[in-house]
Motif scaffolding. Structure first.
Motif, mmCIF file in Angstrom:
data_model
loop_
_atom_site.group_PDB
_atom_site.id
_atom_site.type_symbol
_atom_site.label_atom_id
_atom_site.label_comp_id
_atom_site.label_asym_id
_atom_site.label_seq_id
_atom_site.Cartn_x
_atom_site.Cartn_y
_atom_site.Cartn_z
ATOM 1 N N THR A 298 6.581 22.650 -23.792
ATOM 2 C CA THR A 298 5.685 21.719 -24.720
ATOM 3 C C THR A 298 4.736 22.653 -25.385
ATOM 4 O O THR A 298 4.065 23.226 -24.746
ATOM 5 C CB THR A 298 5.165 20.640 -23.994
ATOM 6 N N ILE A 300 1.324 23.219 -26.957
ATOM 7 C CA ILE A 300 0.252 22.440 -26.735
ATOM 8 C C ILE A 300 -0.833 22.442 -27.805
ATOM 9 O O ILE A 300 -1.113 23.454 -28.524
ATOM 10 C CB ILE A 300 -0.546 23.363 -25.421
ATOM 11 N N PHE A 306 -4.743 19.334 -22.010
ATOM 12 C CA PHE A 306 -3.337 19.332 -21.496
ATOM 13 C C PHE A 306 -3.135 19.142 -20.082
ATOM 14 O O PHE A 306 -3.820 19.933 -19.347
ATOM 15 C CB PHE A 306 -2.626 20.479 -22.057
ATOM 16 N N ASP A 307 -2.115 18.100 -19.705
ATOM 17 C CA ASP A 307 -1.711 18.022 -18.430
ATOM 18 C C ASP A 307 -0.416 17.972 -18.361
ATOM 19 O O ASP A 307 0.263 17.008 -18.798
ATOM 20 C CB ASP A 307 -2.583 16.859 -18.061
ATOM 21 N N GLN A 310 1.342 14.916 -17.216
ATOM 22 C CA GLN A 310 1.209 13.696 -18.360
ATOM 23 C C GLN A 310 2.023 13.945 -19.603
ATOM 24 O O GLN A 310 2.609 13.034 -20.290
ATOM 25 C CB GLN A 310 -0.241 13.432 -18.732
ATOM 26 N N ASP A 311 1.831 15.213 -19.997
ATOM 27 C CA ASP A 311 2.454 15.476 -21.436
ATOM 28 C C ASP A 311 3.799 16.137 -21.387
ATOM 29 O O ASP A 311 4.208 16.195 -22.580
ATOM 30 C CB ASP A 311 1.117 16.431 -22.256
ATOM 31 N N ALA A 312 4.206 16.429 -20.087
ATOM 32 C CA ALA A 312 5.447 17.321 -20.315
ATOM 33 C C ALA A 312 6.382 16.804 -19.268
ATOM 34 O O ALA A 312 7.600 17.608 -19.304
ATOM 35 C CB ALA A 312 5.239 18.896 -19.968
#
Lengths: 321, 481
Positions: A298, A300, A306-307, A310-312
């Motif tokens: 991902t 960023i 960014f976590d 959570q995000d990937a």
């Protein structure tokens, strides 16, 4: 649920339902026809190489129908990417893999939240230096699945050869102990790295601090025995207030020198130097799936917030039993 | 006033001097004024008339001789070459500089040992000359000279790309801020002054940058320009019909000066060791720690680099051509092993064994790496070693320690000797040389009937070497060294 391998069905589901070719970052889309692509279909390494896509639609179709185990694109731009010939320039890349951080505070066997966070801190430090010291600005950070890629696209450095890149790596990671003896008009003076709050000595001090705060009694550092480690752990809180002089005095100057030397040599593995000096490397394609751990590579936008968990994480992971 | 061309012959002033001379005509004629300058230099020591250069060509050779002797001769006497630091020789010195660059460029090209010596000697000469000048004068010359290169106030570090690439300077030596190189005092104060606490920013400037960093950068820039000039000459010479015989003769003489120390007092990585090194059977005990570790097998991820790029060149050169760096002559495997017997029976088996000890065994999943090993030995991309394929690829020279640290960091566990060398092959040669030396010393003392005393005194503190000697004589495979 997390970090488990992806099944072929999950891969297909991801590329058909979730993945969108439009999410591939502009810096790859804009140079699509100059890049070589590589794919790993079976999970045995990227054997399908020298692929070239004339436009985004061809790439879209390929990904949707083949749903590869892993997808990569070259950091290099070529006149003839199909033959990996006519090298024009290459992104300057730094690969921070959470699994390979030399001094890990977690001690896990693969990757976990703790070492991924540690990797993120390291990336922070590297990006600060790339901007503040090297004055570069076209910087993209990508979560790779098991760590982070820093991709620099400033034209000033994209033509650099491997030797220049290896010097950049050493500067960024702090693998040379800065000299402490200086002379002026015949007089000798001693200036430890931590007394110089700028340029390379400061970079070195920051990397040292990061490493020292992460060591534990099991950490293996060349030339540093358990007794030194005990003393380091006992006094390291001093560094949080930048009390380096007292820290050095408490450890003892000779033992401090050993510590600094040992960590400097370990620092060389903060990033995978091979990736940085290879002018024809292929790198995991942002938006593609890391099937070994079921995470999305991902781009960023904001490293602070960014976590990866959570995000990937692809949707199919939440649908698992 | 000292001319800038005294430090930098490639400066516009230097080029003017060459233009004034015009052609090669009369280049070997005696110059009484040069002789007179040399003999009247108050610091000059002269033991023999041959020490006084009489013309441009002799002065050119003296420049090289000065460097080679300084590097290799323990009892080097700088006063014999005092004239080289006398700015009165400037106009002769500049011509001799150009003659040397052209001779070396025409005959040996940019990647030769002669070029390396020329470039390094120029750097050392500048340093020597700066040291003899008055501080203010030196400072002014450095500023002027730097100004020629860095005409802009703000210089981005990427300007030094060439110097970084050739490792003439290290990026970590430069003081950088926002990508710019900080050399100027005011610039330094503006950017870093507020950050400096408990110390005087001015004295910090003088220590970190001051004259030293400026001199370093100036010297390295001139060295790089010298190298580039030799490269240019070489490129041009390829298109020329016939190079000037004077240059060819000078080139021969330079090569002769460079070969002298090898015969008389040892040269290069041996650090005082004598005589050329003969290739002999491999002595495993003399391998550096990284090679020993790699031979035990390498884990997945480092296998290809470790076996193909690191072990293959190391083992082949250690067995067949350990002198490669000292001789600096490119060879083929068959030059050293005409029927490839040693390569087939001693070199390849060792590489294959190491490959099979990898986890997983390298050839199990990547049998094509055998072809790559042959390629690194210079035999092209083929599955067998055949003479007709030799030369299709080049015989790779062993990786430097620097490269190993980058490519294969887990292998690098340096011991004391490692700190003194830059390439694992130099480590091997040094150990072998130590063994040989010990043996010679040993036999001498034995002749004197004093063997016991020898082992107690001269060998003290070199237990490893004693072990080596032992293992060498007891191991039938290692042969006599």
């Amino acid at each position: 649920m997390y970090l488990k391998p992806t099944s072929p069905n999950e891969r297909r589901q991801y590329y058909r339902e979730e993945w969108d070719v439009k999410n591939i970052p502009d810096y790859i889309r804009e140079s699509l026809i100059q890049r070589e692509f590589g794919f790993d279909h079976m999970g045995r390494g990227p054997n399908d190489r020298y692929r070239v896509f004339k436009n985004m639609d061809y790439l879209r179709k390929f990904m949707r129908y083949r749903a590869p185990f892993a997808a990569y694109s070259s950091v290099a731009f070529y006149h003839k990417p199909r033959r990996r010939d006519g090298w024009i320039k290459a992104e300057l890349v730094f690969d921070v893999d959470a699994k390979d951080i030399p001094i890990r505070s977690c001690g896990c066997s693969n990757v976990c939240e703790v070492c991924l966070n540690q990797a993120k801190d390291i990336v922070h430090g590297l990006v600060d230096t790339i901007k503040g010291d090297l004055g570069l600005s076209n910087i993209h950070v990508v979560y790779s699945g098991r760590g982070y890629h820093i991709r620099v696209l400033d034209d000033l450095v994209m033509g650099a050869d491997s030797d220049v890149r290896s010097q950049i790596v050493k500067y960024l990671v702090g693998s040379d102990v800065p000299r402490s003896e200086y002379s002026n008009q015949g007089m000798k003076y001693n200036l430890e790295h931590f007394t110089i709050p700028f340029a390379y000595p400061q970079v070195f001090t920051n990397r040292m601090k990061q490493a020292i705060l992460a060591v534990n009694l099991e950490t293996e550092i060349d030339g540093v025995n358990k007794n030194i480690l005990k003393a380091v752990i006992k006094h390291r809180d001093l560094l949080k207030d930048h009390q380096w002089g007292i820290f050095r005095k408490n450890i003892g100057p000779i033992r401090y020198h050993k510590l600094v030397k040992g960590i400097a040599s370990l620092n060389l593995t903060l990033v995978d130097a091979k990736v940085s000096i290879d002018l024809k490397r292929i790198l995991r394609l942002p938006t593609s799936l890391h099937s070994g751990v079921s995470m999305i590579s991902t781009e960023i936008k904001n490293l602070e917030t960014f976590d990866p968990f959570q995000d990937a994480v692809p949707k199919f992971v939440y649908e698992r039993d | 006033m000292v001319s800038i061309s005294f430090l930098n012959p490639l400066s516009p002033e230097g080029k003017d001097i060459v233009r004034e001379l015009g052609s090669f005509e009369g280049i070997s004629q005696d110059i009484p004024q040069l002789r007179s300058t040399v003999t009247h230099n108050p610091s000059q020591e002269i033991a023999d008339d041959s020490e006084i250069p009489s013309n441009f060509l002799e002065l050119a050779l003296k420049r090289i001789e000065w460097y080679v002797k300084k590097k290799n001769h323990r009892e080097f006497n700088g006063r014999r070459y005092a004239y080289l630091s006398d700015d009165q020789i400037t106009k002769y010195d500049v011509i001799s500089f150009y003659l040397l660059c052209q001779a070396i460029g025409v005959k040996f090209g940019p990647n030769s040992r002669e070029t390396r010596v020329m470039v390094e000697s120029q750097g050392d000469l500048i340093r020597e000359r700066l040291g003899k000048l008055h501080v203010d004068e030196a400072r002014q010359l450095v500023e002027q000279s730097l100004h020629l290169y860095l005409d802009d106030d703000q210089v981005h570090w990427t300007f030094f790309e060439e110097l970084l690439s050739s490792r003439k300077i290290r990026l970590t030596e430069l003081i950088l801020d926002q990508g710019e190189l900080i050399l100027d005092h005011q610039d330094f104060m503006e950017r870093f002054g507020p950050k400096i606490k408990h110390r005087n920013p001015l004295s910090m400037y003088q220590l970190l940058i001051g004259d030293e960093l400026k001199e370093l950068i100036m010297i390295k820039l001139i060295m790089q320009e010298t190298e580039d000039y030799i490269k240019q000459v070489h490129e041009k010479a390829k298109k020329m019909v016939e190079p000037n015989p004077i240059l060819l003769e000078l080139a021969e003489q330079v090569a002769e000066v460079l070969s002298r120390p090898m015969q008389s007092y040892g040269y290069g990585s041996m650090g005082g060791g004598g005589g050329p090194l003969k290739a002999g059977p491999l002595n495993h005990q003399a391998f550096p720690p990284c090679v020993k570790k790699a031979l035990e097998g390498i884990k997945s991820g480092g296998r290809n680099d470790g076996i193909v790029l690191f072990i293959t060149p190391f083992i082949s050169y250690a067995r067949l051509y350990p002198d490669v760096f000292r001789m600096n002559i490119t060879k083929r495997v068959s030059d050293q092993d005409p029927n490839l017997e040693k390569t087939e029976n001693e070199v390849l088996p060792l590489i294959y064994e190491a490959a099979q000890r990898c986890v997983p065994p390298l050839f199990d999943d990547q049998p094509q790496e055998k072809v790559n090993i042959n390629a690194k030995l210079g035999f092209g991309m083929h599955s067998t070693l055949k003479m007709e394929h030799e030369g299709e690829t080049t015989w790779y020279t062993p990786m430097s320690c620097e490269k190993i640290k980058l490519h294969l960091p887990p292998l690098c566990k340096p011991d004391d000797l490692c700190k003194k060398i830059g390439n694992p092959l130099s480590y091997y040669n040094r150990r072998i040389w130590e063994v040989n030396n010990l043996k010679t010393e040993g036999s001498k003392t034995q002749e004197e009937g004093d063997a016991e005393k020898h082992s107690k005194t001269e060998v003290s503190g070199v237990q490893k070497e004693t072990d080596l000697t032992k293992s060498n004589t007891s191991d039938p495979n290692s042969g006599g060294l």
